[in-house]
Design a protein around this motif. Sequence first.
Motif, PDB file in Angstrom:
ATOM      1  N   ARG A  22      42.338  43.623  38.345  1.00 53.43           N
ATOM      2  CA  ARG A  22      41.102  43.927  37.606  1.00 53.43           C
ATOM      3  C   ARG A  22      40.303  44.990  38.342  1.00 53.43           C
ATOM      4  O   ARG A  22      39.739  45.894  37.743  1.00 53.43           O
ATOM      5  CB  ARG A  22      40.269  42.655  37.444  1.00 53.43           C
ATOM      6  CG  ARG A  22      40.851  41.650  36.489  1.00 53.43           C
ATOM      7  CD  ARG A  22      40.549  42.006  35.032  1.00 53.43           C
ATOM      8  NE  ARG A  22      39.174  41.676  34.683  1.00 53.43           N
ATOM      9  CZ  ARG A  22      38.314  42.533  34.140  1.00 53.43           C
ATOM     10  NH1 ARG A  22      38.675  43.790  33.916  1.00 53.43           N
ATOM     11  NH2 ARG A  22      37.097  42.155  33.818  1.00 53.43           N
ATOM     12  N   SER A  31      36.565  45.753  36.729  1.00 53.60           N
ATOM     13  CA  SER A  31      35.732  44.560  36.731  1.00 53.60           C
ATOM     14  C   SER A  31      34.321  44.885  37.206  1.00 53.60           C
ATOM     15  O   SER A  31      33.328  44.427  36.616  1.00 53.60           O
ATOM     16  CB  SER A  31      36.352  43.488  37.630  1.00 53.60           C
ATOM     17  OG  SER A  31      35.549  42.325  37.663  1.00 53.60           O
ATOM     18  N   HIS A  75      33.879  41.237  29.076  1.00 58.01           N
ATOM     19  CA  HIS A  75      34.263  41.103  30.487  1.00 58.01           C
ATOM     20  C   HIS A  75      35.098  39.848  30.718  1.00 58.01           C
ATOM     21  O   HIS A  75      36.166  39.893  31.344  1.00 58.01           O
ATOM     22  CB  HIS A  75      32.992  41.063  31.334  1.00 58.01           C
ATOM     23  CG  HIS A  75      33.222  40.777  32.777  1.00 58.01           C
ATOM     24  ND1 HIS A  75      33.874  41.660  33.629  1.00 58.01           N
ATOM     25  CD2 HIS A  75      32.891  39.696  33.539  1.00 58.01           C
ATOM     26  CE1 HIS A  75      33.916  41.135  34.844  1.00 58.01           C
ATOM     27  NE2 HIS A  75      33.339  39.949  34.819  1.00 58.01           N
ATOM     28  N   THR A 121      39.272  39.329  31.703  1.00 53.38           N
ATOM     29  CA  THR A 121      39.793  38.494  32.779  1.00 53.38           C
ATOM     30  C   THR A 121      40.786  37.477  32.244  1.00 53.38           C
ATOM     31  O   THR A 121      41.843  37.228  32.842  1.00 53.38           O
ATOM     32  CB  THR A 121      38.641  37.779  33.512  1.00 53.38           C
ATOM     33  OG1 THR A 121      37.785  38.758  34.126  1.00 53.38           O
ATOM     34  CG2 THR A 121      39.173  36.845  34.590  1.00 53.38           C
TER      35      THR A 121
END
Length: 239
Positions: free
Chosen positions: A182, A186, A212, A216
Amino acid sequence: MSVPETPTEPGSRRIARPVPLRESVYTAILDMIVSRSLQPGQHLVESELAVMLGVSRQPVREALQWLKNDGWVDLRPGLGAFVHTPTVEEADQLLAVRSLLETESARLAATRGDEEGVARLRELCDRGHAALGSEDVATMVALNAELHAAVMKMSGNDVLVELAAQVDRRVRWYYTPVARHRGEQSWIEHAALIDAIAAGDAEEAAKVMAAHTEHTRRSYLEQRDDADESAPALRGRVH
């Protein structure tokens, strides 16, 4: 049990007292599981853990039973204890619930955020970028959790905070293997979230947080698929 990349001399991870010993052992083993020092599917040998932690086997045995009750360890008759390997369904369900909680927390945080709180979020984000630059995955994971907890606290909803705390360790467990992948994206998403909170834009904050957490979730599931495809012969074996 393969040796984690940490000191393993007798007593090298000694447990602090006066916290009840079995609770300290529980916490120590759980921390190693969450950080992936002990990998899913890994055989947990009481005697080795006892030497590593500088304790007798009895508190280790008790801690493993508690960890089993909490879903972190599987006890297999005749074989022993193994770190639990979450199913895709388990991970998907927990990360979906996490998304709901965090999306609402971001929306509320944007209506309640102040300069001090936003400054704190920016500090955590800057530290996350620094950890990314030094490829310090453990620190990235810790700062990611701290930033999300700060947003949750900023929401002002104590029930949301309590519910999020219940899933925090498992979220970190799932996030650790994808933190490097990520990576920068991220923290770019974190920065966009903080900007929305600072602007008081509740809908944008919720939108950014939803995207977001979904990224993930997808990264974790893709990582699981890749791992399954690359090592089919290792399924069910002690790592």
